[in-house]
Write a protein that holds these residues in place. Structure first.
Motif, PDB file in Angstrom:
ATOM      1  N   TYR A 118      12.416   3.935  -4.852  1.00 37.34           N
ATOM      2  CA  TYR A 118      11.742   2.643  -4.981  1.00 37.34           C
ATOM      3  C   TYR A 118      11.986   1.797  -3.731  1.00 37.34           C
ATOM      4  O   TYR A 118      13.121   1.708  -3.236  1.00 37.34           O
ATOM      5  CB  TYR A 118      12.251   1.887  -6.210  1.00 37.34           C
ATOM      6  CG  TYR A 118      11.910   2.563  -7.517  1.00 37.34           C
ATOM      7  CD1 TYR A 118      10.602   2.596  -7.994  1.00 37.34           C
ATOM      8  CD2 TYR A 118      12.903   3.186  -8.270  1.00 37.34           C
ATOM      9  CE1 TYR A 118      10.289   3.228  -9.186  1.00 37.34           C
ATOM     10  CE2 TYR A 118      12.599   3.822  -9.465  1.00 37.34           C
ATOM     11  CZ  TYR A 118      11.292   3.839  -9.916  1.00 37.34           C
ATOM     12  OH  TYR A 118      10.988   4.470 -11.092  1.00 37.34           O
ATOM     13  N   ASP A 119      10.914   1.186  -3.252  1.00 34.24           N
ATOM     14  CA  ASP A 119      11.065   0.291  -2.103  1.00 34.24           C
ATOM     15  C   ASP A 119      11.801  -0.978  -2.501  1.00 34.24           C
ATOM     16  O   ASP A 119      12.578  -1.531  -1.723  1.00 34.24           O
ATOM     17  CB  ASP A 119       9.687  -0.069  -1.539  1.00 34.24           C
ATOM     18  CG  ASP A 119       8.937   1.164  -1.071  1.00 34.24           C
ATOM     19  OD1 ASP A 119       9.374   1.763  -0.081  1.00 34.24           O
ATOM     20  OD2 ASP A 119       7.935   1.542  -1.719  1.00 34.24           O
ATOM     21  N   HIS A 120      11.518  -1.456  -3.719  1.00 37.79           N
ATOM     22  CA  HIS A 120      12.187  -2.653  -4.238  1.00 37.79           C
ATOM     23  C   HIS A 120      12.435  -2.499  -5.721  1.00 37.79           C
ATOM     24  O   HIS A 120      11.641  -1.868  -6.433  1.00 37.79           O
ATOM     25  CB  HIS A 120      11.337  -3.911  -4.008  1.00 37.79           C
ATOM     26  CG  HIS A 120      11.123  -4.242  -2.563  1.00 37.79           C
ATOM     27  ND1 HIS A 120      12.078  -4.875  -1.799  1.00 37.79           N
ATOM     28  CD2 HIS A 120      10.068  -4.016  -1.747  1.00 37.79           C
ATOM     29  CE1 HIS A 120      11.611  -5.037  -0.570  1.00 37.79           C
ATOM     30  NE2 HIS A 120      10.407  -4.512  -0.519  1.00 37.79           N
ATOM     31  N   VAL A 121      13.547  -3.088  -6.186  1.00 33.69           N
ATOM     32  CA  VAL A 121      13.837  -3.195  -7.614  1.00 33.69           C
ATOM     33  C   VAL A 121      13.914  -4.680  -7.939  1.00 33.69           C
ATOM     34  O   VAL A 121      14.645  -5.425  -7.291  1.00 33.69           O
ATOM     35  CB  VAL A 121      15.164  -2.495  -7.979  1.00 33.69           C
ATOM     36  CG1 VAL A 121      15.494  -2.721  -9.456  1.00 33.69           C
ATOM     37  CG2 VAL A 121      15.096  -1.003  -7.661  1.00 33.69           C
ATOM     38  N   GLY A 165      -4.287  -2.317  -3.135  1.00 31.63           N
ATOM     39  CA  GLY A 165      -3.955  -1.433  -2.028  1.00 31.63           C
ATOM     40  C   GLY A 165      -3.337  -0.129  -2.480  1.00 31.63           C
ATOM     41  O   GLY A 165      -3.056   0.746  -1.661  1.00 31.63           O
ATOM     42  N   GLY A 166      -3.092   0.015  -3.787  1.00 36.06           N
ATOM     43  CA  GLY A 166      -2.612   1.294  -4.286  1.00 36.06           C
ATOM     44  C   GLY A 166      -1.130   1.398  -4.548  1.00 36.06           C
ATOM     45  O   GLY A 166      -0.660   2.455  -4.974  1.00 36.06           O
ATOM     46  N   GLY A 167      -0.363   0.331  -4.304  1.00 31.66           N
ATOM     47  CA  GLY A 167       1.051   0.377  -4.637  1.00 31.66           C
ATOM     48  C   GLY A 167       1.261   0.481  -6.132  1.00 31.66           C
ATOM     49  O   GLY A 167       0.394   0.100  -6.924  1.00 31.66           O
ATOM     50  N   GLU A 168       2.404   1.003  -6.549  1.00 28.16           N
ATOM     51  CA  GLU A 168       2.672   1.233  -7.960  1.00 28.16           C
ATOM     52  C   GLU A 168       3.842   0.389  -8.441  1.00 28.16           C
ATOM     53  O   GLU A 168       4.848   0.243  -7.735  1.00 28.16           O
ATOM     54  CB  GLU A 168       2.980   2.710  -8.208  1.00 28.16           C
ATOM     55  CG  GLU A 168       1.810   3.639  -7.895  1.00 28.16           C
ATOM     56  CD  GLU A 168       2.178   5.088  -8.096  1.00 28.16           C
ATOM     57  OE1 GLU A 168       1.356   5.833  -8.669  1.00 28.16           O
ATOM     58  OE2 GLU A 168       3.292   5.477  -7.679  1.00 28.16           O
ATOM     59  N   GLU A 216       0.830  -1.200   0.000  1.00 26.37           N
ATOM     60  CA  GLU A 216       0.000   0.000   0.000  1.00 26.37           C
ATOM     61  C   GLU A 216       0.873   1.262   0.000  1.00 26.37           C
ATOM     62  O   GLU A 216       1.631   1.495   0.937  1.00 26.37           O
ATOM     63  CB  GLU A 216      -0.919   0.006   1.225  1.00 26.37           C
ATOM     64  CG  GLU A 216      -1.982  -1.088   1.208  1.00 26.37           C
ATOM     65  CD  GLU A 216      -1.450  -2.463   1.559  1.00 26.37           C
ATOM     66  OE1 GLU A 216      -0.241  -2.583   1.836  1.00 26.37           O
ATOM     67  OE2 GLU A 216      -2.249  -3.426   1.533  1.00 26.37           O
ATOM     68  N   GLY A 217       0.757   2.014  -1.073  1.00 24.32           N
ATOM     69  CA  GLY A 217       1.530   3.240  -1.172  1.00 24.32           C
ATOM     70  C   GLY A 217       2.970   3.031  -1.574  1.00 24.32           C
ATOM     71  O   GLY A 217       3.711   4.002  -1.761  1.00 24.32           O
ATOM     72  N   VAL A 250      -0.897  -0.987 -11.170  1.00 19.08           N
ATOM     73  CA  VAL A 250      -1.210  -0.587  -9.798  1.00 19.08           C
ATOM     74  C   VAL A 250      -1.509  -1.856  -9.014  1.00 19.08           C
ATOM     75  O   VAL A 250      -2.354  -2.666  -9.416  1.00 19.08           O
ATOM     76  CB  VAL A 250      -2.412   0.369  -9.742  1.00 19.08           C
ATOM     77  CG1 VAL A 250      -2.766   0.702  -8.294  1.00 19.08           C
ATOM     78  CG2 VAL A 250      -2.106   1.641 -10.521  1.00 19.08           C
ATOM     79  N   ALA A 251      -0.814  -2.051  -7.916  1.00 21.31           N
ATOM     80  CA  ALA A 251      -0.992  -3.247  -7.106  1.00 21.31           C
ATOM     81  C   ALA A 251      -2.197  -3.084  -6.190  1.00 21.31           C
ATOM     82  O   ALA A 251      -2.646  -1.958  -5.922  1.00 21.31           O
ATOM     83  CB  ALA A 251       0.266  -3.500  -6.271  1.00 21.31           C
TER      84      ALA A 251
END
Length: 326
Positions: free
Chosen positions: A137-140, A65-68, A29-30, A62-63
């Motif tokens: 980015y939280d993850h690549v 919960g709103g993640g991108e 989320e986010g 878009v995942a």
């Protein structure tokens, strides 16, 4: 969890699909994930039903919960132009080199340089921060080359040793290896419950460990459901023609007379049961091999309807259920 997730696997195991599902699963989320392609196949664009990916980071999904999820197809030639501009300020001279074919020539005769450029772009995205000092980015997630080439591809420091022992290229390779051999990185291998993919996975893990590269998890893809219980599996290959014929007759599928429908169905049903029993035994043996690798394992189901965007979201949901972010 490691911020750079590298996904490899034997051809045909679905590594690109797994990389895409992993990107969706990690886009909390986010949150934001970047999905990177390095082989120029445009497999990610096909999976997401999008146009061919350019050499720029573009939001592709878009995942829940709103993640991108953003995606990037890294092109070695464009990456080299960026590199020449960054370190040597070539500008229009670099573009002229491209028109003359010098860029393509350089990346062809020096594959080590190509790998530094491809991995370097992904590592730059891992380290990149915004003006507030937060990671962009939280993850690549990198859709990497197949298992047979993954160690050489990631071990760019050794590849570049023959090209440059000092200077910007050497320093770039050192910076890349600092990320790739750190806890920031995990290399996941995708396999099927078949002998050749499992053996290639085991060999790949051994090579990665010998090179000091951080192995993450094994992802068993396209796992088929088991339709028969253990007792039925043990007897599936036996001679049960008469009993099966009687059961079919009781079910209303023709009488038990010789040559009737029930009797004609017996052989193909027993053949399918025996084939299924053999498949289950093979999978049991391959699971034992994977268990011996002493790595955490995910399992993703075979989707009967084939792979589309809805299927990707289903696989992402399955990965989240298996605590992919832990």
């Amino acid at each position: 969890m490691s911020r750079l997730q590298v996904v490899s696997g034997k051809g045909g195991t679905g590594k690109t699909t797994v990389a895409a599902a992993l990107a969706l699963a990690l886009a909390r989320e986010g949150g934001r994930t970047l999905l990177v392609e390095v082989e120029g196949r445009q497999g990610l664009a096909q999976l997401f039903g999008a146009e061919a990916l350019p050499y720029e980071e573009r939001k592709i999904a878009v995942a829940p919960g709103g993640g991108e999820v953003f995606a990037l197809a890294i092109d070695a030639e464009r990456a080299l132009l960026d590199y020449l501009q960054m370190f040597y300020k070539l500008g229009s001279a670099g573009r002229a080199l491209k028109k003359l074919g010098a860029i393509d020539f350089a990346t062809t005769i020096a594959p080590g340089l190509r790998d530094v450029l491809l991995t370097g772009k992904a590592c730059e995205a891992v380290r990149r921060k915004d003006k507030a000092g937060q990671y962009v980015y939280d993850h690549v997630i990198m859709d990497a080359p197949p298992t047979g080439r993954i160690t050489r591809f990631l071990n760019v420091n050794d590849e570049v040793a023959g090209l440059a022992r000092f200077g910007p290229i050497h320093n770039q390779a050192q910076a890349v290896m600092k990320v790739l051999k750190s806890p920031e990185t995990a290399v996941h291998l995708v396999t099927l419950l078949e002998e050749m993919p499992v053996q290639e996975t085991a060999d790949g893990i051994e090579e990665l460990r010998e090179a000091g590269l951080p192995v993450g998890r094994v992802v068993v893809n396209m796992v088929r459901p088991h339709h028969l219980d253990e007792d039925t599996l043990r007897t599936a290959a036996g001679d049960h023609r008469a009993g099966v014929a009687r059961a079919l007759s009781r079910a209303g599928l023709g009488g038990a007379r010789r040559g009737g429908l029930a009797e004609r169905l017996v052989e193909p049903l027993l053949a399918q049961a025996a084939e299924h029993a053999g498949r289950v035994e093979l999978e049991r043996e391959q699971r034992a091999v994977l268990t011996g690798l002493d790595l955490p394992t995910y399992e993703l189901p075979l989707l009967g309807a084939g792979m589309d965007l809805a299927g990707l979201y289903e696989l992402a949901k399955e990965l989240r259920k298996q605590s992919v972010a832990e």
